[in-house]
Design an enzyme around this catalytic site. Structure first.
Site, PDB file in Angstrom:
ATOM      1  N   ASP A 130       0.813  -1.220   0.000  1.00 38.27           N
ATOM      2  CA  ASP A 130       0.000   0.000   0.000  1.00 38.27           C
ATOM      3  C   ASP A 130       0.849   1.275   0.000  1.00 38.27           C
ATOM      4  O   ASP A 130       0.319   2.374  -0.024  1.00 38.27           O
ATOM      5  CB  ASP A 130      -0.953   0.002   1.206  1.00 38.27           C
ATOM      6  CG  ASP A 130      -0.199  -0.118   2.530  1.00 38.27           C
ATOM      7  OD1 ASP A 130       1.051  -0.111   2.530  1.00 38.27           O
ATOM      8  OD2 ASP A 130      -0.875  -0.218   3.579  1.00 38.27           O
ATOM      9  N   ASP A 257      19.741  -4.560  -0.688  1.00 40.66           N
ATOM     10  CA  ASP A 257      19.033  -3.295  -0.912  1.00 40.66           C
ATOM     11  C   ASP A 257      19.061  -2.429   0.350  1.00 40.66           C
ATOM     12  O   ASP A 257      18.690  -1.263   0.316  1.00 40.66           O
ATOM     13  CB  ASP A 257      17.584  -3.542  -1.340  1.00 40.66           C
ATOM     14  CG  ASP A 257      16.860  -4.500  -0.422  1.00 40.66           C
ATOM     15  OD1 ASP A 257      17.352  -5.623  -0.226  1.00 40.66           O
ATOM     16  OD2 ASP A 257      15.810  -4.121   0.133  1.00 40.66           O
TER      17      ASP A 257
END
Ligand code: AMP
Ligand code: MG
Length: 484
Positions: A130, A257
């Protein structure tokens, strides 16, 4: 769409967005999604001042809209960065799924900082997510990143946390929030992996050049700049991990990452500080095999850096075999570099000013005893004193060796103590205190959190904070969750 800065007073923003000027393959332009009701809950005036921003203008009620992305500061060019990453060993295409870079703010002294919103709504990289964040994890990042800064460890910083007036759903509805993160950059090992995986050598070159100019400007003009980039990154990570180990920090999710080329600690998710000394300590609920355990961190850093070296291979050298040899040589140097930084940290922790060949053994024997006795890492080092005999008999013999070692250096006991107090914090963000403060904050009581901040801002001072300088009383090790 967010409006550009209308009602809030001028705060001193000064954007110059070099990443936005890189080709389209590096990012996607995307604006934050405005939220129902922006409200500033935490703000960092010293950081604002350090950035050359006016803290009063920033904390002005009308400015809250800025810290959720409802309004944009003048000069912002919001975008989501593209990157990949090895997550628990597996390469994935990622990108900013719940973060938007507003741009790069230049301080009056000319230093460049990314201003990033974490939790500002969906981006093209959000996949099924989201793009939002819950208040607890954003407060956690604020608290721990600022604690790391005060501990003297390179880290991204936190300027503000604002609530959104909206709920996010994480098995249950939670209050939504946005963190404003300040970083030297958000260039990750995974950013290089992204272009390597695409086979886009031109983009790799551009990224290497951009990173060199930003973080290693003195090496940008060297004969083999990409080799310099790799070697300097390895050096910074070796130094960083040694600092983590010095204070007992467990990052918890050292995916590629989440490793920044700047050498800053980045992405505070399931991180924690050890209480009792245990190299196998794991706090993340999803790290079932202990891949990112406390004592694994140097080995994992080396693994991640090997992924960086691989990604850089096509631009390290025109001759592939030479490129491979250069990469291997650089990676092989990590262990020695880490040992050097770690030994320096241990010498600081033990109050040693001189170098003796047996120092490593002396320090490692002490750590082994801490492990055996399950002693509290922070407290034991902080209370270690040449004239105070340890209560634990197992430590007594070691204590004699240590005091004998201290007599072989010229510095008096007061100097030794001063050095030890500068390397051994009295106060760390203890998990039990952090969890209690975040639980209260999620239930709208910010008082416990507010009381932790001043103590964490001064971690080497005495006296500490009652909840922060002592381990939990008999409770099992708590588990932290991924913060998503
Ligand atoms: P992190 O756990 O913060 O290192 O995130 C790993 C990846 O998942 C990154 O690409 C994030 O952008 C993405 N991600 C994490 N949480 C969300 C979310 N709520 N919505 C969209 N993407 C997310
Ligand atoms: Mg991340």
């Amino acid at each position: 769409m967010p409006t550009t800065f209308a009602s809030a007073p001028h705060a001193g923003w000064n954007f110059d967005n070099s990443y936005a000027r890189l080709p389209a393959v590096f990012h996607t332009r995307v604006a934050p999604t405005p939220v129902a009701q922006p409200r500033l809950v935490l703000f960092n005036p010293p950081l604002a001042r350090a950035l050359g921003l006016d803290p009063d203008a920033c904390a002005h009620p009308a400015a809250a809209a800025l810290f959720t992305g409802n309004q944009l500061p003048p000069g912002a060019e919001p975008l989501a960065q593209a990157y990949a990453g090895h997550q628990y060993g597996h390469l994935a295409r990622l990108g900013d799924g719940r973060a938007i870079l507003l741009g790069e703010h230049l301080t009056p002294a000319g230093a460049r900082f990314d201003i990033q919103l974490k939790g500002p709504g969906p981006t093209p990289y959000s996949r099924s997510g989201d793009g939002r964040a819950a208040l607890g994890p954003m407060l956690r990042e604020y608290l721990i990143s600022e604690a790391m800064q005060a501990l003297g460890i390179p880290t991204t910083r936190s300027l503000a946390v604002a609530t959104t007036g909206e709920s996010v759903f994480r098995e249950q509805p939670l209050p939504g929030a946005v963190l404003t993160r300040v970083a030297a950059s958000h260039i990750r090992v995974g950013t290089f992996e992204y272009f390597a995986a695409l086979g886009d050598t031109a983009a790799l070159r551009l990224l290497a050049d951009h990173t060199l100019r930003r973080h290693f400007p003195e090496r940008a003009e060297s004969e083999q700049p990409v080799v310099a980039l790799l070697v300097e990154t390895i050096e910074r990570q070796a130094a960083l991990i040694a600092q983590w180990m010095r204070v007992g920090f467990v990052h918890g999710v050292m995916n590629t990452d989440n490793m920044a080329l700047s050498g800053e600690t980045i992405d505070y998710g399931p991180c924690a500080f050890i209480d009792s000394y245990d190299p196998a300590a794991v706090f993340s609920s999803i790290d079932r095999h202990g891949r990112y355990a406390f004592g694994q961190q140097p080995a994992i850093a080396a693994w991640n850096l090997a992924r960086l070296a691989e990604a850089l291979l096509p631009i390290l050298h025109a001759d592939p075999e030479t490129a491979l040899a250069l990469a291997e040589e650089a990676i092989d140097s990590f262990h020695q570099r880490f040992r050097r930084h770690w030994l320096a940290a241990l010498r600081g922790k033990l109050g040693l000013f001189t170098d003796e060949p047996d120092d490593a053994t002396l320090a490692e024997d002490f750590l082994a005893l801490l492990h055996q006795t399950r002693a509290d890492y922070t407290r034991t080092f902080r209370q270690l004193h040449p004239t105070t005999d340890p209560s634990d008999p197992a430590l007594a013999a070691w204590h004699q060796r240590w005091t004998a070692r201290l007599t072989r250096q010229p510095q008096p006991a007061t100097e030794v103590t001063r050095r030890m107090h500068a390397h051994n914090p009295a106060v760390i963000p203890r998990n039990h205190a952090v969890e209690a403060a975040l639980t209260a904050a999620t239930a709208h009581d910010l008082t416990p959190l507010q009381s932790l901040l001043p103590a964490l801002a001064n971690p080497y001072a005495e006296p500490g904070h009652s909840r922060l300088d002592s381990p939990p009383a008999g409770t099992p090790r708590c588990r932290t969750f991924c913060g998503t």
